[in-house]
Design a protein around this motif. Structure first.
Motif, PDB file in Angstrom:
ATOM      1  N   PRO A   1       1.207 -40.126   6.396  1.00  0.00           N
ATOM      2  CA  PRO A   1       1.723 -40.749   5.198  1.00  0.00           C
ATOM      3  C   PRO A   1       2.276 -41.972   5.422  1.00  0.00           C
ATOM      4  O   PRO A   1       2.147 -42.964   4.891  1.00  0.00           O
ATOM      5  N   LYS A   2       3.200 -41.987   6.541  1.00  0.00           N
ATOM      6  CA  LYS A   2       3.853 -43.139   6.853  1.00  0.00           C
ATOM      7  C   LYS A   2       2.957 -44.557   7.149  1.00  0.00           C
ATOM      8  O   LYS A   2       3.379 -45.756   6.820  1.00  0.00           O
TER       9      LYS A   2
ATOM     10  N   ASP B   1      10.259 -46.298   6.111  1.00  0.00           N
ATOM     11  CA  ASP B   1      11.076 -45.494   5.201  1.00  0.00           C
ATOM     12  C   ASP B   1      11.145 -45.883   3.991  1.00  0.00           C
ATOM     13  O   ASP B   1      10.684 -47.203   3.605  1.00  0.00           O
ATOM     14  N   ALA B   2      11.815 -45.247   3.007  1.00  0.00           N
ATOM     15  CA  ALA B   2      12.063 -45.839   1.537  1.00  0.00           C
ATOM     16  C   ALA B   2      12.724 -47.201   1.563  1.00  0.00           C
ATOM     17  O   ALA B   2      12.311 -47.980   0.631  1.00  0.00           O
TER      18      ALA B   2
ATOM     19  N   ALA C   1       1.610 -45.850   4.075  1.00  0.00           N
ATOM     20  CA  ALA C   1       2.419 -46.441   3.402  1.00  0.00           C
ATOM     21  C   ALA C   1       2.324 -47.701   3.788  1.00  0.00           C
ATOM     22  O   ALA C   1       2.581 -48.810   3.130  1.00  0.00           O
TER      23      ALA C   1
ATOM     24  N   LEU D   1       4.505 -42.377   0.929  1.00  0.00           N
ATOM     25  CA  LEU D   1       5.675 -42.138   1.494  1.00  0.00           C
ATOM     26  C   LEU D   1       6.112 -40.670   1.248  1.00  0.00           C
ATOM     27  O   LEU D   1       6.745 -39.981   1.819  1.00  0.00           O
ATOM     28  N   SER D   2       6.009 -40.470  -0.254  1.00  0.00           N
ATOM     29  CA  SER D   2       6.558 -39.390  -0.708  1.00  0.00           C
ATOM     30  C   SER D   2       5.896 -38.093  -0.300  1.00  0.00           C
ATOM     31  O   SER D   2       6.471 -37.006  -0.355  1.00  0.00           O
ATOM     32  N   GLU D   3       4.763 -38.286   0.437  1.00  0.00           N
ATOM     33  CA  GLU D   3       3.943 -37.010   0.890  1.00  0.00           C
ATOM     34  C   GLU D   3       4.402 -36.635   2.298  1.00  0.00           C
ATOM     35  O   GLU D   3       4.082 -35.673   3.030  1.00  0.00           O
ATOM     36  N   ASP D   4       5.153 -37.504   3.098  1.00  0.00           N
ATOM     37  CA  ASP D   4       5.704 -37.197   4.251  1.00  0.00           C
ATOM     38  C   ASP D   4       6.833 -36.157   4.152  1.00  0.00           C
ATOM     39  O   ASP D   4       7.624 -36.126   3.387  1.00  0.00           O
ATOM     40  N   SER D   5       6.771 -35.458   5.203  1.00  0.00           N
ATOM     41  CA  SER D   5       7.755 -34.169   5.299  1.00  0.00           C
ATOM     42  C   SER D   5       8.194 -34.197   6.785  1.00  0.00           C
ATOM     43  O   SER D   5       7.645 -34.560   7.686  1.00  0.00           O
TER      44      SER D   5
ATOM     45  N   GLY E   1       4.548 -46.206  -2.057  1.00  0.00           N
ATOM     46  CA  GLY E   1       5.592 -45.329  -2.583  1.00  0.00           C
ATOM     47  C   GLY E   1       5.154 -43.945  -2.581  1.00  0.00           C
ATOM     48  O   GLY E   1       5.785 -42.684  -2.191  1.00  0.00           O
ATOM     49  N   GLN E   2       3.946 -43.506  -3.292  1.00  0.00           N
ATOM     50  CA  GLN E   2       3.432 -42.300  -3.376  1.00  0.00           C
ATOM     51  C   GLN E   2       2.960 -41.652  -2.027  1.00  0.00           C
ATOM     52  O   GLN E   2       3.228 -40.634  -1.595  1.00  0.00           O
TER      53      GLN E   2
END
Length: 403
Positions: free
Chosen positions: A242-243, A296-297, A246, A279-283, A276-277
């Motif tokens: 994800p990163k 990051d955000a 993004a 990055l939101s999948e990063d965990s 943004g979507q």
């Protein structure tokens, strides 16, 4: 003599991040004179060589805290030119292993040491500018290439060495670009892309290609930059965490923005949303390459604010920039100067020229201590944009002082 003295006065003033008006006040204070027999315009005349300070020299030296001889001495000779990739790598294919290697055999321990060194260079880039780092970056690149070509190693160790060449080329290319060496940065990026491809690391290759695309978009090659940014995302997204996705999408958004036009504007805003979507999948359980530690955000908000500034949408850009700057570490001088420059432009677009001029003063002050061509170019952009408000006293004074 006048031009030499003027250059020395300007150099010493810049070192203290003083305005010409501030130096004028300090000179009068050093001379024990009330009022303002020396004003900003007189300082400007001295610095440009239109007049020679003569009897004011002792008071200038006292105000600046230097001997008179420092102000009257001929300017120091120019620094030696920055090195190029050719100074550090062989003329033949730099990634071609030598026949009959005579170097020592290396293992994964050596790779780990190199990885730490490369990461240390990235951290140094967070607080130092390209002019300070280009030499050590290229020396490290030569060292790793030489190690890969001359040492004995297994195929897996060789692949990891190629990855370190790619990672080092990414940060060295960024540093060269920051120092204003754009052609050199492109050569470094292309070396890194080749190393990543040899290592079969498509994520790293995409990161390097995206970095080169970003430079192209910023140096008048908008069409090439957009094509390359899209290709970097398209070719790497299937394997990218994800990163990484993004980051690729952020670069696509910027490339569309710089390309201009209504269709590209829509595509830029869409890519921002997709970044943004992603990055939101990063965990916490998602593994990303170490070189993406900074994604990051907050960094996505930086790009979003820059896109909206470039699109002349200050109502969207100004709040985002204030949020970013409010949370940013002031020790990162270059980034502070860059983000403040975007804020100054957005404020000018919002018809707030007085505040834009105040922010621009901060940008110029930071730029005086930052050997970064990126920052220097942003200063030029800010001053150019403020020309539209030259009838505002605060702006007029700023433009007169920094023409």
């Amino acid at each position: 003599m006048g031009s030499d003295v003027g250059a020395n006065i300007r150099r010493e003033r810049d070192r203290r991040s003083w305005s010409q008006a501030r130096l004028a006040r300090e000179v009068c204070r050093a001379a024990g004179i009330s009022g303002d027999p020396v004003g900003r315009q007189e300082i400007s005349r001295w610095e440009t060589g239109k007049r020679t300070p003569r009897e004011w020299l002792p008071f200038l030296a006292a105000a600046l805290g230097v001997p008179v001889e420092v102000l009257t001495a001929p300017p120091a000779s120019a620094e030696p030119p920055l090195p190029t990739l050719a100074d550090f790598l062989p003329e033949e294919d730099p990634l071609s292993p030598l026949e009959g290697r005579t170097g020592r055999r290396v293992g994964m321990g050596t790779v780990d040491e190199l990885r730490q060194r490369v990461h240390g260079l990235r951290l140094a880039d967070d607080v130092l500018a390209g002019g300070d780092l280009i030499r050590p970056a290229l020396r490290d690149l030569r060292r790793v290439v030489t190690l890969y070509r001359e040492s004995g190693h297994t195929s897996e160790v060789g692949r990891q060495l190629l990855r370190q060449i790619g990672e080092l080329a990414q940060i060295a290319g960024w540093i060269a670009s920051d120092a204003g060496q754009h052609a050199e940065a492109e050569r470094i990026y292309r070396l890194g892309i080749s190393a990543a491809q040899h290592a079969e690391d498509r994520i790293l290759a995409g990161n390097l290609a995206g970095s080169l695309a970003y430079q192209m978009s910023n140096t008048g090659r908008e069409t090439e930059g957009l094509i390359l940014a899209q290709a970097a995302f398209r070719d790497s997204q299937a394997e990218a965490p994800p990163k990484a996705r993004a980051l690729y999408l952020d670069r696509v958004a910027w490339a569309h923005t710089k390309a201009g036009g209504a269709e590209n504007t829509q595509q830029a805003i869409r890519a921002l949303g997709e970044a943004g979507q992603a990055l939101s999948e990063d965990s916490p359980g998602t593994e990303s390459p170490g070189y993406l530690y900074w994604v990051d955000a907050g960094e996505l908000r930086v790009m979003e604010s820059r896109v909206y500034t470039e699109l002349h949408r200050p109502l969207r850009a100004v709040p985002l920039l204030r949020e970013v700057l409010g949370a940013y570490d002031a020790t990162h001088t270059r980034e502070m100067a860059l983000y403040l420059s975007w804020l100054a432009v957005a404020l000018a677009d919002a018809n707030e020229p007085e505040e834009a001029a105040s922010v621009a003063e901060r940008v110029i002050s930071l730029a005086s201590a930052t050997p970064s061509e990126r920052v220097a170019e942003r200063v030029r952009v800010v001053l150019g944009r403020l020309q539209n408000h030259a009838d505002v006293p605060e702006v007029a004074a700023l433009l007169a002082e920094h023409r």
